[in-house]
Write an enzyme that holds these catalytic residues in place. Sequence first.
Site, PDB file in Angstrom:
ATOM      1  CD  GLU A  54     -80.608  68.563  37.372  1.00 45.69           C
ATOM      2  OE1 GLU A  54     -79.594  69.506  36.954  1.00 45.69           O
ATOM      3  OE2 GLU A  54     -80.733  68.748  38.729  1.00 45.69           O
TER       4      GLU A  54
ATOM      5  CB  ALA B 228     -43.540  76.756  42.598  1.00 45.04           C
TER       6      ALA B 228
ATOM      7  CB  SER C 270     -38.441  83.381  41.383  1.00 42.60           C
ATOM      8  OG  SER C 270     -39.422  84.149  40.372  1.00 42.60           O
TER       9      SER C 270
ATOM     10  CB  THR D  92     -46.124  90.179  51.471  1.00 40.79           C
ATOM     11  OG1 THR D  92     -44.378  90.153  51.389  1.00 40.79           O
ATOM     12  CG2 THR D  92     -46.483  91.279  52.309  1.00 40.79           C
TER      13      THR D  92
ATOM     14  CB  ALA E  54     -51.834  89.351  54.372  1.00 44.10           C
TER      15      ALA E  54
END
Length: 377
Positions: free
Chosen positions: A58, A159, A173, A304, A308
């Site tokens: 503002e 992914a 990966s 993992t 969790a």
Amino acid sequence: MATSAPVETAAMRRAIEFAARGLGRTSPNPVVGCVVLDSAGRTAGEGWHQRAGGPHAEIHALRAAGDRARGGTAVVTLEPCNHTGRTGPCARALIDAGVARVVYAVADPNPTATGGALTLAEAGIDVEGGLLADAAAAGNEAWLTSVLRGRPFVLWKYAATLDGRIAAADGTSRWISSPESRADVHRLRAAADAVIVGSGTARADDPQLGVRIAGLDDDEVSQPLRVVVDSGATAVKAGARVLDGTAPTLIAVAEDAAAAHLEGLAPLVRLPRAPGGRGLSLPALLQALHDRDVRSVLLEGGPTLAGAFLAAGLVDKVVGYLAPVLLGAGPAAVGDAGITTLAQALRLDVTDTARLGPDLRITATPLHLHHARPEEN
Ligand SMILES: NC(=O)c1ccc[n+]([C@@H]2O[C@H](COP(=O)([O-])OP(=O)(O)OC[C@H]3O[C@@H](n4cnc5c(N)ncnc54)[C@H](OP(=O)(O)O)[C@@H]3O)[C@@H](O)[C@H]2O)c1
């Protein structure tokens, strides 16, 4: 109370866009955008909250509007604040500027800042709340969730191949997803206050976790805090890419971990171990981040740690990048999440799908979570 004119709705849409420019920079404050219209409904000033400790949206918009704010309308994505924090109350600034009307989208749920609408109304200003509230709340979902839950908002991204694998059987990966998807992840990182990976990912990938956005210089992107969850203090070693100077780093280790070799390399936080479980207490981790003004977290895995977080009910939103690739073997996107039978399955509501190059991006929210927007008042 007047009903919002089309010019106010258009102004609110712009204010929501302005607010998004602050993502990743304003915590522990919300992102906020504001457009000031003059008495004839023309745009007189625009602004957004750019960083914590700096002027609120503002104030930026009122400064830009100058005298043209008098008799005009302030259109703002969040109820103007009523309290004096590091900056003065926005309700007071709007009254002093002589605006005749204030239109806001979402009521402020923060107990220390709420009450701005009442203050404005008591000063004789016409006040309307709720305009484009859903869109404005979506733009502020991390902050609103953090106020509601008292911990940072957690967005888990992964992914995977079309058969749900995040690595091949031999551990390779890079890369499953397309350059377009990976660029999109950098956008998610820039909007987050912190990025978290587990020790398994730190060991396997030596990730750097910084933000790089094509066309933007380093000083134009906001870098999140990089967090490695490394209970035994065995995964992060001197020379790890996550320790480079790009962004701050925090290593979360167990209270009893032998971590002398990390002294001087990166700040450590010592946390209790998960009671009866593997690794560290995740509520304690999120509390420690909250205490450091982190209000939004991008959980980057691996499976993992993601399992969790899901088992603990600590994932607020999921973004999955599905690549048209099949592997047939290799780890799944989520490890054990404590689910043993279909009746316990964690079901999600898909809120968005998009094509990114050859990939499909799916955004979804766990169904057990209530929408984090507080009731309008
Ligand atoms: N495609 C993707 O989106 C993506 C993203 C990330 C990773 N990955 C891949 O995932 C693989 C690594 O995954 P990962 O499952 O082995 O490792 P991870 O999930 O990154 O890390 C798991 C480790 O985190 C630590 N941890 C600390 N607190 C925990 C808690 N409360 N619950 C569970 N774990 C906790 C545990 O080790 P300590 O007790 O020793 O700390 C645990 O072994 C790599 O191959 C990587 O390339 C893929």
